[in-house]
Scaffold this active site. Sequence first.
Site, short mmCIF file in Angstrom:
data_model
loop_
_atom_site.label_atom_id
_atom_site.label_comp_id
_atom_site.label_asym_id
_atom_site.label_seq_id
_atom_site.Cartn_x
_atom_site.Cartn_y
_atom_site.Cartn_z
N GLN A 71 -0.85 -2.58 3.46
CA GLN A 71 -0.17 -2.31 2.18
C GLN A 71 0.97 -1.30 2.38
OE1 GLN A 71 -0.14 -3.47 -0.87
NE2 GLN A 71 -1.65 -5.07 -0.47
N SER A 72 1.68 -1.40 3.47
CA SER A 72 2.75 -0.45 3.76
C SER A 72 3.91 -0.55 2.76
CB SER A 72 3.29 -0.72 5.17
OG SER A 72 4.51 -0.02 5.37
N ASN A 73 4.21 0.57 2.11
CA ASN A 73 5.39 0.62 1.23
C ASN A 73 6.67 0.55 2.05
OD1 ASN A 73 4.02 1.10 -1.35
ND2 ASN A 73 3.46 3.07 -0.48
N ALA A 75 7.11 -1.01 5.01
CA ALA A 75 7.36 -2.39 5.47
C ALA A 75 7.92 -3.22 4.32
CB ALA A 75 6.07 -3.00 6.02
#
Length: 345
Positions: A71-73, A75
Amino acid sequence: MSPPRLRLAHLPTPLEPAPRLSEELGVEVWIKRDDATGGPEAGNKIRKLEFLLAEAKALGADTVLTCGGIQSNHARATAVAAARLGLAATLFLRVRDLEDDDDGRGIPLDDRVPWTGNLLLDHLVGADARLIRQVTWKSIDACMQRELEALQEAGRRVYAIPAGGSNALGAWGYVAAMEEVATQLEALPFDRFDAVVHACGSGGTAAGIALGAARHGVAERLVAMAVSDSVDWFESTISTICEEARGRWGLPAPVPWTIDDRAMGPAYAESTPDQRAVMRLAARTAGLVLDPVYSGKAMWGLKLAAAAGDLSGRVLFIHTGGLPGLMAQSDVFAADAAGGSPGAG
Ligand SMILES: *Cc1c(COP(=O)(O)O)cnc(C)c1O
């Protein structure tokens, strides 16, 4: 003197008082609304990407490669910005172990992971999202390097961005943000903040704020609330970024900064009921929607630090965004409302 920059974010973001929340916290809190730096690309990462992607474009890149949690913001912001600029994006995203052997090049996205929040946006903008198992992640730097070379062999011009966009160039996003705050202070009846508080995950935001707050005289000190790694790791990472940026661009020494780990919680991306309670408080007293991975923990840390007398006066809280990550955790909030459950952490 300052490096080239693309205009990707909606700036300046508002700088707002939060009187009812301040009363609850016992310290005067102002909010820098960096959750409003854009639409789907919003949050702190797009500020860094203004500088990083300017370099990518200048180097003639056609593909960006980066990595982060599932859930990388960071990326997601990279994927959205890349689509906007006509660049391809490859994302290495860390997952809890799946069965497959991923050969270090990742497992193509499939339905064993929920397509929610940031991951849904990654998919929608056409990023090549690859799932990286926890065991493979241990050598992520080597994996990234191999992928870079494989893409180059396939004829791509690749620009690699470290996790979180946290390097000396990315930190410029927050040096520039502090210049923005200095301009906003001109219209206010005071001329600086006693402290800046924000969530710290890979260190680039902290480095940029510490350097920018000194360069533009906007705050006495920085308190970075760690949400992932250890205090030692952050101290060395942030020092390295600050030194490199000072060496390359002749920036002044950073304001005094400390890493505070009292709000870390059980693990990265896992929050406590108290942390979620402060998120409900901020939402209900100020209309501020924080996230359970970063900004909610930072607000919880601010509350604890104020109660302990470690923060006082006028505090600038950077709302770094994270809304898609909140949307991916609805089950935890539902469990709180139902009276809590073992899974509610
Ligand atoms: C990445 C992120 C942070 C932390 O910023 P770093 O520069 O990685 O330390 C804080 N808040 C949100 C919402 C983020 O996505």
